[in-house]
Every structure is written in C-alpha cells, then in structure tokens.
Scaffold this active site. Structure first.
Site, PDB file in Angstrom:
ATOM      1  N   THR A   1      -7.941   7.258  -2.558  1.00  0.00           N
ATOM      2  CA  THR A   1      -9.336   6.892  -2.799  1.00  0.00           C
ATOM      3  C   THR A   1     -10.207   8.132  -2.652  1.00  0.00           C
ATOM      4  O   THR A   1     -11.291   8.193  -3.206  1.00  0.00           O
ATOM      5  CB  THR A   1      -9.798   5.823  -1.799  1.00  0.00           C
ATOM      6  OG1 THR A   1      -9.458   6.245  -0.487  1.00  0.00           O
ATOM      7  CG2 THR A   1      -9.149   4.490  -2.105  1.00  0.00           C
TER       8      THR A   1
ATOM      9  N   HIS B   1       0.781  -1.242   0.000  1.00  0.00           N
ATOM     10  CA  HIS B   1       0.000   0.000   0.000  1.00  0.00           C
ATOM     11  C   HIS B   1       0.801   1.274   0.000  1.00  0.00           C
ATOM     12  O   HIS B   1       0.233   2.365  -0.021  1.00  0.00           O
ATOM     13  CB  HIS B   1      -0.977   0.012   1.168  1.00  0.00           C
ATOM     14  CG  HIS B   1      -2.094  -0.933   0.951  1.00  0.00           C
ATOM     15  ND1 HIS B   1      -3.270  -0.561   0.375  1.00  0.00           N
ATOM     16  CD2 HIS B   1      -2.181  -2.260   1.149  1.00  0.00           C
ATOM     17  CE1 HIS B   1      -4.051  -1.610   0.260  1.00  0.00           C
ATOM     18  NE2 HIS B   1      -3.408  -2.660   0.723  1.00  0.00           N
TER      19      HIS B   1
ATOM     20  N   LYS C   1     -13.738   9.506  -4.702  1.00  0.00           N
ATOM     21  CA  LYS C   1     -14.988   9.971  -4.082  1.00  0.00           C
ATOM     22  C   LYS C   1     -15.403  11.318  -4.660  1.00  0.00           C
ATOM     23  O   LYS C   1     -16.575  11.553  -4.951  1.00  0.00           O
ATOM     24  CB  LYS C   1     -14.812  10.102  -2.562  1.00  0.00           C
ATOM     25  CG  LYS C   1     -14.452   8.821  -1.837  1.00  0.00           C
ATOM     26  CD  LYS C   1     -14.069   9.134  -0.377  1.00  0.00           C
ATOM     27  CE  LYS C   1     -13.361   7.969   0.276  1.00  0.00           C
ATOM     28  NZ  LYS C   1     -12.698   8.372   1.547  1.00  0.00           N
TER      29      LYS C   1
ATOM     30  N   LYS D   1      -7.709  15.013   3.641  1.00  0.00           N
ATOM     31  CA  LYS D   1      -6.937  13.768   3.699  1.00  0.00           C
ATOM     32  C   LYS D   1      -5.984  13.911   4.864  1.00  0.00           C
ATOM     33  O   LYS D   1      -5.872  14.998   5.433  1.00  0.00           O
ATOM     34  CB  LYS D   1      -6.167  13.562   2.387  1.00  0.00           C
ATOM     35  CG  LYS D   1      -5.379  14.810   1.943  1.00  0.00           C
ATOM     36  CD  LYS D   1      -4.660  14.632   0.605  1.00  0.00           C
ATOM     37  CE  LYS D   1      -5.564  14.628  -0.594  1.00  0.00           C
ATOM     38  NZ  LYS D   1      -5.651  13.335  -1.266  1.00  0.00           N
ATOM     39  N   ARG D   2      -5.298  12.830   5.245  1.00  0.00           N
ATOM     40  CA  ARG D   2      -4.331  12.984   6.321  1.00  0.00           C
ATOM     41  C   ARG D   2      -3.311  14.065   5.960  1.00  0.00           C
ATOM     42  O   ARG D   2      -2.976  14.264   4.788  1.00  0.00           O
ATOM     43  CB  ARG D   2      -3.628  11.642   6.583  1.00  0.00           C
ATOM     44  CG  ARG D   2      -4.530  10.612   7.227  1.00  0.00           C
ATOM     45  CD  ARG D   2      -5.023  11.061   8.597  1.00  0.00           C
ATOM     46  NE  ARG D   2      -3.939  11.093   9.548  1.00  0.00           N
ATOM     47  CZ  ARG D   2      -3.753  10.206  10.512  1.00  0.00           C
ATOM     48  NH1 ARG D   2      -4.607   9.195  10.674  1.00  0.00           N
ATOM     49  NH2 ARG D   2      -2.730  10.306  11.333  1.00  0.00           N
TER      50      ARG D   2
ATOM     51  N   LYS E   1       1.699  14.501   0.683  1.00  0.00           N
ATOM     52  CA  LYS E   1       0.435  14.933   0.084  1.00  0.00           C
ATOM     53  C   LYS E   1       0.453  16.415  -0.281  1.00  0.00           C
ATOM     54  O   LYS E   1      -0.418  16.903  -0.982  1.00  0.00           O
ATOM     55  CB  LYS E   1      -0.729  14.613   1.027  1.00  0.00           C
ATOM     56  CG  LYS E   1      -1.015  13.094   1.129  1.00  0.00           C
ATOM     57  CD  LYS E   1      -2.059  12.803   2.197  1.00  0.00           C
ATOM     58  CE  LYS E   1      -2.377  11.322   2.368  1.00  0.00           C
ATOM     59  NZ  LYS E   1      -3.155  10.739   1.263  1.00  0.00           N
TER      60      LYS E   1
HETATM   61  C1  LIG Z   1     -11.389   8.515   1.730  1.00  0.00           C
HETATM   62  C2  LIG Z   1     -10.852   8.973   3.032  1.00  0.00           C
HETATM   63  C3  LIG Z   1      -9.480   9.087   3.208  1.00  0.00           C
HETATM   64  C4  LIG Z   1      -8.482   8.826   2.109  1.00  0.00           C
HETATM   65  O1  LIG Z   1      -8.263  10.028   1.389  1.00  0.00           O
HETATM   66  P1  LIG Z   1      -7.002  10.162   0.411  1.00  0.00           P
HETATM   67  O2  LIG Z   1      -7.244  11.471  -0.245  1.00  0.00           O
HETATM   68  O3  LIG Z   1      -7.091   9.033  -0.563  1.00  0.00           O
HETATM   69  O4  LIG Z   1      -5.799  10.144   1.255  1.00  0.00           O
HETATM   70  C5  LIG Z   1      -9.005   9.510   4.436  1.00  0.00           C
HETATM   71  N1  LIG Z   1      -9.844   9.797   5.453  1.00  0.00           N
HETATM   72  C6  LIG Z   1     -11.176   9.705   5.308  1.00  0.00           C
HETATM   73  C7  LIG Z   1     -12.065  10.042   6.464  1.00  0.00           C
HETATM   74  C8  LIG Z   1     -11.730   9.287   4.101  1.00  0.00           C
HETATM   75  O5  LIG Z   1     -13.059   9.197   3.986  1.00  0.00           O
END
Ligand SMILES: *Cc1c(COP(=O)(O)O)cnc(C)c1O
Length: 879
Positions: free
Chosen positions: A713, A414, A717, A605-606, A611
């Site tokens: 991911t 991952h 979304k 995101k984190r 990032k």
């Molecule tokens: C989808 C999601 C993530 C992942 O986001 P990335 O942009 O792919 O890092 C992290 N936290 C939450 C709460 C999410 O719903």
C-alpha cells in the site's frame, strides 16, 4: 530560493481543508479555554505545550460527540446490516488532524490557535501515534467480519466505511504498548517500549458497563446433558471506544478495543493473608494479554500469548455482537432465539444470537470460528476460529451452526510467504482451548469426508487439504480452516489473487472455485493526500474541483491538463516545497543536512528480505563506485533514504539495517562524492513519518521479488503524492502500471513466470557474481570490510545468504535494476518530462482509493450498499 509557505499560510489559501467560519473561531477559542481550565485544570501561566494539545484535542472531540451519538441512534432506528471488522492490528497514527479534516474544522482551528498565540502544527506534533500495528496490512486492510458475507480491513478501511455510510465497527486489542520505537545506536537498531498511553488518550472512552468474560484452559466434560467446558480461567475484556468520523458526512462509527482485566476474585480461592497479596500481584498475569503488540511483519511466531490475544478479541467481540443483535429492533425477542439462521442476512458478522451465553462455554466462544475468518483475513494472523460457542449457545446442530458461520464469514489472505501462515501446534491449542479443538476436529472430519467423496482414492489430496497437518508435531492450518469456514476467499491485488488460486490454495480452488475473488487494496485519500499533502490537494482542486476527495476516479480529469505548463509548474513547485520542508525537518530532528535539489529516492517499509532493501544497497554501492571512478561526470544527485523497522528477533533484517548505516557512513563522508550521493537511514518509520516523507519523495522503491508482495500500500501512497515508481511486476504495482500506463513507471526485472521458471531450473547466484563486474566489486567490498573497517566480517551472514541461499534472488534482478535506475537518473535531468509522468501517475490513482476497495467488499462479499449520503448534523455541532 523562495521561502516555502508555512502550513498555516498555506491553509489560509486553500479550500480543501474547510473554511474558517468566523463564528466557529470564537466558539473554538472559548471551548479551548474552558477545557484548559476545567479539563486540564491549568491556567496559561503554568500550562505546558502538552496541556495545549490536550485542550485542542478535547475541543475538537466535542464536535464528534453529537455526531457519534446521532449516528448510533440512526443505526438503531434503521437497523441496517452491520459490518464487523476484527483485526489484531489497527495502525491508526494520529487522530487530531484527521478529525479536523473530516469535520472541515482545520482552518477554523488553525485560526483559533493562531489568535491564542499558539502554533497548531507544533501542538499536533505532541500527539503520540496509535501504533497498534506492524505495517501495511494492519493499516490498510482490516480484517473484517462482515455480515453474511463479511470480510475485513483496517485504518484506511475504517475511514472509508464511515465515509461510505456503512454501519461498521472495528474491533481489536487496546495494546498498552504498540509497535516499539526504533532507535539507531552505533548503526544498529535498538528497540524501546512504545508507552503511548502515558499521558492519557483523549480520543478513547472506557465502557466498563460492557465488560465481558473470556474463558481459557480448563477441560471438556461429555455428559448426558451435553458437552461442557469446565474449570476454566476467566479474564475480563474491558472495551474502550474511539470515534471514527466519515469525510464530511456526519457519520461517526466506533472502533472498540478490548483491554484485559483480571476478575476481582482472581486467584483468591484460598484466601489468607499471604495468598491475598500474591493473588493481587498475580493479576498482572491475566492482564498481560493486552500488554503488547507482537512486532512481527509477515512472520508467524507460535507463542501461546499470541493465541490468547487472538481468542480474546474474538470471544469478547462475538459476545458484544450478540448483545447488540439481541437489543436491536430486529434481533430482540424471540426472533433470534427461534431462528438464528437469519443472522447472515441481517447482521453482518452478527452471527450470534441467542440467549445468555452458557456459563460453561464462556459467551462468545462460539462465533469465534466465524469471526476468525474475518479476522484472519486481514491480519496477518488469522484468529483461531472455533465453532464451539455456537453450538453451545445456540443449541443448534453443528451443521446448522457451521452453515451460519460460513455464510457470515469471509477470508482475506494477505501473504503467500509460508513462514507467515499460522499453524498452531495441537498441544498448545488443546491446553488453551480444548473444546474448540474438538470442534475443529469435527469440522475437519466433515470437510475431509466431502473431499474423499469428490476424489475417491486420492489420499494425497486429503493430506494436502486437511485442517490438521501431520508430522513430528501436529498443527492446525488456520488458512485452511478459514477457507472451509468462509463463503468468500480473496487476495488483495489481482496478481496475488491469481497466485493463491494457482499455488497456495489450488486444491481448494478446484473444489470451490465460486468462493475465490479479488479485492485490490486501497488507501484513504483523506489521510494520504488531503491531510499529508495539502499543497498538492489544493493544486488538484484548482483544476478539477474538490469532489475527487470522495470520488478518486475523478483524478483522471487531470489528463486534460497534462500538457498545461501552469499545472506542470504548480505540481513541481509543491514537490519542491515539500522537499524543503522535509529537509528542514531532518536537520532539526535528525541533525542531518541534505541537498533539497537532489532526487529524493525513498524506500520506507518494514525491513524484510523479500522487500529487498539489499538490492537497493547494491545500487547505492554501485553508484558510489561509479562516482569515485569518474568524479567529473554529470551525475544526477540523489539522496537515498531507507527506513523501516526490523522484527526484534529477525537477525538478517537487523543486519540489513547495519549494512545501510555502514554504507551511509562511508558514502556520506567521502569528499569525492560530496552531495551527489547521500544515504540516510530514517529512524523509527511510522505513520507520522510516512505522512512527512512521502509527499517529499521523487522516486518510490517497490522492488520485491515478483510473487512475494501480496499488494503493498506504500506504493499507492507514493503514487498519489507525485512520486514515480521504480518497481517489479509484483502486487499492486501491476495494476498501477495498468492504470497510469506502463511507460509512466520504471518497471524492471523478472516477472512471476520468470521466477517460477528459475525455481525449476535452479537459481545460481555465483553465476551472476562471476559474470557482472560491478556486482562482484560491490559484494567484495561488503565481504572485505570496506564498509566495516573495524570488523571485516561484520556482514558475513548477509554475504553468505546472497551468494548461497537467497530465497529472493537479489542478484537475478541486479542488472535490470541498475539499467532501470540509469533511466531514472536520465529522466530526472528533464524536470518537465518528469513532472508530466508524475501527472499521468496522479491521474491514474483513482483505482487505489480504499473507498473503491470497500465498495467492492460491501457489494460483492458483504451484501451491503455503500452510500455517499450524509446523515443529518446535530443541531448544535458541539453536542
Ligand atoms: C503504508 C505503510 C506501510 C506499508 O508499506 P508497504 O510499502 O506497502 O510495505 C508500512 N508502515 C507504515 C508506517 C505505513 O504508513
């Protein structure tokens, strides 16, 4: 401005959430009142909102029970191959609405609660998130253990496995405290414990009858009778089951989470009065194993407690798998005992078999290695596998046991970030799991023997490929162990799978090219569209029917309507409604007022250097400076929202949050700027907040340094919810551009090849700083205290990093990013063209359904066939 429909009004109009059967409504009301009385023991004079939530949750849960039992009976009778998905993280979010959507109960419940004088949305908001994960990986990709060839995934994967009728089980830890709650205090992140179980969890059922022992520590005795692991400390694993319903197919699978319990005789060996009290107090020590989720995203912290957690879930799960295998039609009786090797074919992930676990080893230990693979997979942290159990339990020769392991396990990688890869110090391992370490050494010996035969004299290759890293401190390289112990290894987006073959696992790829595959991640369209954006789901269903919810590729049928003014209007209208609703939410819960007509530019995101939230910050500062310079120009108004948690020990990430809040303080209070630019830090980003912000977003920021984001991911979304992407050619962005057409995304910056070339030639941040005046200005402002008037050097660590040791090359993409943002601003002035681009994106989303991901894992790794068939509904749906 037209008043947006409430969700209640909207649901009345739409079909995608199930019809409100009239007979259902009166039953639901009866059962709601029954639960309020018998389960909550309250009357309506004293019931609180939370009591009403629990009454509703129990009412909905009743509809799962008959289906859950029937599904498990069905599996027993048909005895299909099982998939076991092990993960240290299941980031599930809330369950009530998801259950109603998948059971087509939402409209009926809405009507029932309305008739009872209650607001369903308000009740839903009382549910705590199950935040048993850090970010995307825990959530979208579970680690699986699959059967013969098994693999991995997580919350989306569980939904897809149930929706595709796979006999799947999620296994993990029931953390008493999930991911911390983030508070922003004076601009800084402060962590609070996530006491999500305080009021009880109506979705789980404890199963103390399936409790299992897990052994730790002790020592190994080599006797003429064989090897024994003795003098161990035992912790009990108590399972809690949560139902996982498929989408309208009557399937309900199980997620089983383990909680640690001290045995009754814990520390009671020398019994006396003082000893007794202390022994009872010390039970906490054993039970700490399932106390709290480690809050690191993409970072490995080699703590003993974490290794205990990994081993705990694997050892308990393996025993459970073996128990089920033995009691199954197929696995019962002698077959298993005699021929374990059929396991991979019949039971996915079920390697186990055989008779009672040897007390010496602690049942379950064995399969661990296998499982680990799976586990490893997803979770950013591979579990420690080990093989010992096998041998002990199964009385198989190691080579045969190891063969079963490799045929059963698959490994999903991952991340390629070196600091995230698990490498356990030998000393720690030796102390906690001495027998497992011996087996790892033996596996390594055989592995290196094979490599030495293939490459005589190539000592450096042996060093590179060893499971044991030499150095000041010897370490076990868990990724290497996973590869050696798996029949399949995959990355989670095409570019990522290519990168691991070319770099991280190059040596292994050369030796076993047939093992390597790709499985691009996906998200479940149930939670991430139907549930969170019913308005959009319905607009789509009006054009192409609602089968797309099960078969997301059908979204491409929308292309027929891309020039249809009525669709363009409807899509734009839903977005505007979602923006209004989110603005109202922000005002109510965060006391900030934003302009709902501005572009919602979102990065959630984190918080992590790779990032590149800092690149976003530099754009914000640049926009601010430009507006200040030419206040009368026709700027495209933006509300830039950034949210995400920083790992509590990650100093730079916490300082990045402080910088965002500091820039917001200056920008938001500048009267020259007004509402043309606002900067909001979204506190406590979690699944429930994602479900609110993503449907309201116009622009999705996916700006990691090329080659660093395995898949992402969040990007998917946003795409599914009608936001346009500004992003680098990284992770799944590459395939999103391919599916929607590159002209329909805002792609900028270095490609992986450019980054590699720069690594060779050297990255010189100062060169960009000296050459680009707007960049220099922004950096000088940060460094000079413009955003931190009370403490001028507050951001010195960030400034230093960006100028002198930035692993992620923020400045190298600055110019391209700013230019690309200018194009975004220009297009936003043309709503019709913007919305057409949105439609191209939605139409191109089919590939990013986790149903597609899981189908590929099933067919290409696990050896199973997914199916959209329903199983029979229970006669009484409430049974
Ligand atoms: C989808 C999601 C993530 C992942 O986001 P990335 O942009 O792919 O890092 C992290 N936290 C939450 C709460 C999410 O719903």
């Amino acid at each position: 401005m037209p008043k947006p429909l409430t969700d209640q009004e909207k649901r009345k109009q739409i079909s995608v959430r199930g019809l409100a059967g009239v007979e259902n409504v009166s039953d639901l009301k009866t059962n709601f009142n029954r639960h309020l009385h018998f389960t909550l023991v309250k009357d309506r004079n004293v019931a609180t909102k939370r009591d009403y939530y629990f009454a509703l949750a129990n009412t909905v849960r009743d509809h799962l029970v008959g289906r859950w039992i029937r599904t498990q009976q069905h599996y027993y009778e048909k005895d299909p191959k099982r998939v076991y998905y092990l993960s240290l993280e299941f980031y599930m979010g809330r369950t009530l609405q998801n259950t109603m959507v998948n059971l087509a109960l939402e409209n009926a419940c809405d009507e029932a609660t309305y008739q009872l004088g209650l607001d369903m949305e308000e009740l839903q908001d009382i549910e705590e998130d199950a935040g048993l994960g850090n970010g995307g990986s825990g959530q979208e990709n579970p680690h699986l253990i699959s059967p013969s060839p098994p693999p991995v995934l997580s919350a989306c994967f569980l939904d897809s496995m149930a929706s595709l009728g796979l006999a799947a089980y999620g296994y993990g830890i029931r953390y008493e405290f999930g991911i911390f709650n983030q508070k922003i205090v004076n601009g800084w992140q402060v962590e609070e414990a996530d006491d999500w179980l305080r009021y009880g969890n109506p979705w789980e059922k404890a199963r103390p009858e399936y409790m299992r022992p897990v052994h730790f520590y002790g020592r190994v005795e080599h006797t003429p009778d064989g090897v024994k692991w003795v003098d161990t400390q035992v912790v009990l694993a108590l399972p809690y089951d949560t139902p996982v319903p498929g989408y309208r197919n009557n399937v309900v699978n199980t997620m089983r989470l383990w909680s640690a319990k001290a045995p009754c005789d814990f520390n009671l060996k020398d019994f006396n009065v003082g000893g007794y009290i202390q022994a009872v107090l010390d039970r906490n020590l054993a039970e700490n194993i399932s106390r709290v989720l480690y809050p690191n995203d993409n970072f490995f912290e080699g703590k003993e407690l974490r290794l205990k957690q990994e081993y705990f879930v694997v050892a308990a799960t393996l025993q459970d798998i073996v128990r089920r295998f033995k009691s199954s039609k197929f696995g019962s009786t002698e077959v298993v005992r005699v021929d374990l090797s059929t396991l991979p074919d019949k039971v996915s992930g079920h390697p186990a078999e055989r008779h009672p676990p040897s007390p010496d080893m602690g049942e379950g230990t064995v399969l661990v290695p296998l499982l680990k693979q799976k586990c490893c997979t997803k979770n950013r942290s591979p579990l420690p596998l080990t093989i010992s159990f096998y041998m002990h339990l199964c009385v198989l020769p190691l080579s045969q046991a190891w063969d079963i392991v490799t045929r059963t396990c698959a490994y999903t990688n991952h991340t390629v970030l070196p600091e995230a890869l698990e490498r356990w110090p030998i000393d720690l391992f030796q102390n906690l799991l001495p027998r497992h370490l011996e087996i790892i050494f033996e596996i390594n010996r055989r592995h290196l023997e094979r490599i030495a035969n293939l490459y005589p004299g190539d000592h450096d290759r042996l060093r590179r490929m060893s499971l044991v890293e030499e150095g000041d401190q010897k370490k076990i390289n868990m990724a290497h162990l996973c590869i050696v112990g798996s029949h399949a290894v995959n990355g989670v987006a095409r570019i990522h799978s290519d990168i691991i073959k070319a770099t991280l696992f190059k040596d292994f790829y050369e030796v076993d090219p047939h093992k390597f595959q790709n499985k691009t991640n996906g998200i479940t369209p149930r939670r991430w569209l139907v549930m969170c954006n019913p308005g959009l789901a319905e607009v789509i269903a009006e054009r192409i029917g609602e089968d797309y919810i099960r078969d997301l590729d059908q979204l491409k049928n929308l292309l027929e309507f891309v020039d249809d003014d009525s669709l363009i209007r409807d899509i734009a209208k839903v977005k505007q409604e979602n923006k209004l609703k989110f603005s109202a939410y922000l005002e109510e819960h965060y006391k900030v007022k934003i302009n709902p007509n501005s572009m919602f530019d979102v990065q959630v995101k984190r918080i992590h250097e790779y990032k590149r939230q800092l690149l976003n910050c530099l754009h914000i500062i640049t926009l601010y400076n430009r507006i200040k310079k030419e206040p009368n120009k026709n700027w495209t108004p933006r509300t830039i929202m950034i949210g995400g948690k920083a790992a509590p020990g990650y100093h730079t990430a916490k300082l990045i949050i402080r910088l965002i809040t500091a820039v917001g303080d200056i920008v938001n209070h500048d009267e020259v700027v007004g509402d043309r630019l606002k900067v909001i830090f979204l506190e406590n980003y979690k699944v429930t907040l994602a479900e609110k912000i993503i449907p309201a977003s116009d622009l999705s920021e996916q700006i990691s340094t090329a080659g660093t984001e395995a898949s992402g991911t969040g990007n998917m979304k946003f795409m599914l919810n009608g936001a346009l992407t500004i992003g680098t050619m990284d992770g799944a962005n590459v395939e999103m551009a391919e599916e929607a057409g590159e002209e329909n995304l805002f792609i900028f910056g270095m490609r992986v090849d450019d980054v590699d070339a720069m690594d060779k030639s050297g990255y010189d941040a100062m060169e960009y700083y000296n050459r680009i005046p707007e960049l220099k200005l922004a950096m000088d402002q940060i460094a000079g205290g413009y955003f931190s008037p009370d403490q001028h050097d507050l951001f010195k660590d960030i400034v230093n990093m960006l100028l002198h040791h930035d692993r992620f090359k923020v400045f190298a993409d600055y110019e391209a990013y700013i230019k690309c943002q200018d194009k975004v601003s220009a297009l936003y002035k043309n709503p019709k063209e913007w919305t057409k681009m949105v439609i191209h994106n939605i139409a191109g989303c089919g590939k990013f359904s986790s149903d597609r991901t899981i189908s590929q894992y099933a067919r290409e790794i696990w050896g199973m066939e997914p199916s959209l068939e329903r199983i029979p509904a229970p006669d009484d749906p409430r049974q």
